[in-house]
Design a protein around this motif. Structure first.
Motif, PDB file in Angstrom:
ATOM      1  N   HIS A  63       0.834  -1.204   0.000  1.00 47.24           N
ATOM      2  CA  HIS A  63       0.000   0.000   0.000  1.00 47.24           C
ATOM      3  C   HIS A  63       0.871   1.258   0.000  1.00 47.24           C
ATOM      4  O   HIS A  63       0.607   2.209  -0.753  1.00 47.24           O
ATOM      5  N   LEU A  69       1.078   4.272  -2.872  1.00 45.22           N
ATOM      6  CA  LEU A  69       0.935   5.695  -2.590  1.00 45.22           C
ATOM      7  C   LEU A  69       2.153   6.481  -3.079  1.00 45.22           C
ATOM      8  O   LEU A  69       2.018   7.555  -3.665  1.00 45.22           O
ATOM      9  N   TYR A 124      -7.558   8.707  -0.790  1.00 43.30           N
ATOM     10  CA  TYR A 124      -6.692   8.492   0.362  1.00 43.30           C
ATOM     11  C   TYR A 124      -7.089   9.432   1.477  1.00 43.30           C
ATOM     12  O   TYR A 124      -7.231  10.634   1.283  1.00 43.30           O
TER      13      TYR A 124
END
Length: 97
Positions: A56, A60, A74
Motif C-alpha cells: 500500500h 501511494l 486516500y
C-alpha cells in the motif's frame, strides 16, 4: 518471510531501519532469558505488520511521484501513538551480567 523459522539474525535483517535494528539487538541482549520469547514475538509481529503495509505504501509513493499528490480517495488518519511512544521511551530491561 518464507516458511523458515525466525532467528534473531533473520529478525534483525528484516527490520526496516538501522536504528530499529539496533534497538532490537539492544533489547534482545538485555532481556532476561525467560522473557525472550515474549520480546521476540513482539518484534516478529512488528515485522509482519510492516510488511503487510508495504504494498500500500509503495502504491501511494508511486501515485505521488506520477501525479504530485496522493490519490483523492486516500484519507490520512491520526493514530494515537501515545502507548508506543511511552514503550519506546522505556529503557531496555537489564539482566544480571
Amino acid at each position: 518471510m518464507s516458511e523458515q523459522p525466525w532467528t534473531i539474525d533473520s529478525i534483525a535483517h528484516a527490520l526496516p531501519h538501522p536504528v530499529t535494528r539496533q534497538k532490537f539487538l539492544t533489547e534482545t541482549n538485555l532481556t532476561p532469558v525467560d522473557q525472550l520469547p515474549t520480546v521476540l514475538a513482539r518484534w516478529v509481529r512488528f515485522i509482519e505488520q510492516w510488511e503487510s503495509g508495504r504494498e500500500h505504501a509503495e502504491h501511494l509513493r508511486d501515485h505521488f511521484r506520477e501525479f504530485g499528490r496522493l490519490p483523492a480517495e486516500y484519507a490520512a488518519t491520526v493514530i494515537d501513538m501515545n502507548d508506543q511512544l511511552q514503550e519506546d521511551a522505556q529503557p531496555p530491561h537489564r539482566g544480571a551480567a
